[in-house]
Design an enzyme around this catalytic site. Sequence first.
Site, PDB file in Angstrom:
ATOM      1  N   THR A  45      -6.647  -0.712  -4.955  1.00 29.41           N
ATOM      2  CA  THR A  45      -6.367  -0.734  -3.527  1.00 29.41           C
ATOM      3  C   THR A  45      -5.772  -2.100  -3.162  1.00 29.41           C
ATOM      4  O   THR A  45      -5.973  -3.080  -3.885  1.00 29.41           O
ATOM      5  CB  THR A  45      -7.642  -0.443  -2.713  1.00 29.41           C
ATOM      6  OG1 THR A  45      -8.634  -1.390  -3.060  1.00 29.41           O
ATOM      7  CG2 THR A  45      -8.148   0.967  -2.979  1.00 29.41           C
ATOM      8  N   THR A  47      -6.054  -4.801  -0.876  1.00 27.55           N
ATOM      9  CA  THR A  47      -6.810  -6.055  -0.760  1.00 27.55           C
ATOM     10  C   THR A  47      -7.546  -6.361  -2.057  1.00 27.55           C
ATOM     11  O   THR A  47      -7.619  -7.507  -2.494  1.00 27.55           O
ATOM     12  CB  THR A  47      -7.784  -5.998   0.424  1.00 27.55           C
ATOM     13  OG1 THR A  47      -7.039  -5.764   1.620  1.00 27.55           O
ATOM     14  CG2 THR A  47      -8.566  -7.293   0.576  1.00 27.55           C
ATOM     15  N   CYS A  48      -8.065  -5.334  -2.690  1.00 23.70           N
ATOM     16  CA  CYS A  48      -8.817  -5.516  -3.935  1.00 23.70           C
ATOM     17  C   CYS A  48      -7.928  -6.051  -5.054  1.00 23.70           C
ATOM     18  O   CYS A  48      -8.317  -6.952  -5.799  1.00 23.70           O
ATOM     19  CB  CYS A  48      -9.448  -4.194  -4.363  1.00 23.70           C
ATOM     20  SG  CYS A  48     -10.456  -3.439  -3.070  1.00 23.70           S
ATOM     21  N   SER A  49      -6.734  -5.505  -5.165  1.00 25.74           N
ATOM     22  CA  SER A  49      -5.828  -5.867  -6.257  1.00 25.74           C
ATOM     23  C   SER A  49      -4.985  -7.099  -5.981  1.00 25.74           C
ATOM     24  O   SER A  49      -4.581  -7.791  -6.911  1.00 25.74           O
ATOM     25  CB  SER A  49      -4.892  -4.689  -6.561  1.00 25.74           C
ATOM     26  OG  SER A  49      -5.618  -3.617  -7.102  1.00 25.74           O
TER      27      SER A  49
END
Length: 157
Positions: A45, A47-49
């Site tokens: 996703t 923000t996660c990546s």
Amino acid sequence: MIKIGDRLPDAKFMVRTGDGYSSVSTSDVFSGKKIVLFAVPGAFTPTCSVNHLPGFLENHSEILAKGVDAIAVVAVNDHHVMHAWSKASGGEGKIMFLADGAAKFTNALGVGTDMGPLGFRSQRYSMIVEDGVVKGFNLEPGHGADVSGAAAILGQL
């Protein structure tokens, strides 16, 4: 909800091993070790990546130099997705990618969240865990990765 001083609940994660995949318990991962754990709503996703995981990769050596045995990330994704994310992100071999596909660990911590059409996920957080006991806990209040990011953890170690 989990808090500082609490012991992590018993749970199982699926992880990639040299021989395929295996189940590891909370005690397998955390007993007798100092671990930095962070959680993301989902592998791959934005923000996660783009924000959360890269900070832990960039600060990997600095975090370990502070007496941390390992860094782990957990998400409510299956082990195939977590392994693919480890390879695509460059985190394979640096960070433990813990698959909590059924959200049992996430629910036991009290950090699950229903994201409507996106499904059930974990809230974003980071923690410092020593021998299975939470020593630092950072629950992200919004959609960013500042409170739970690597810089915040470095400041707490």
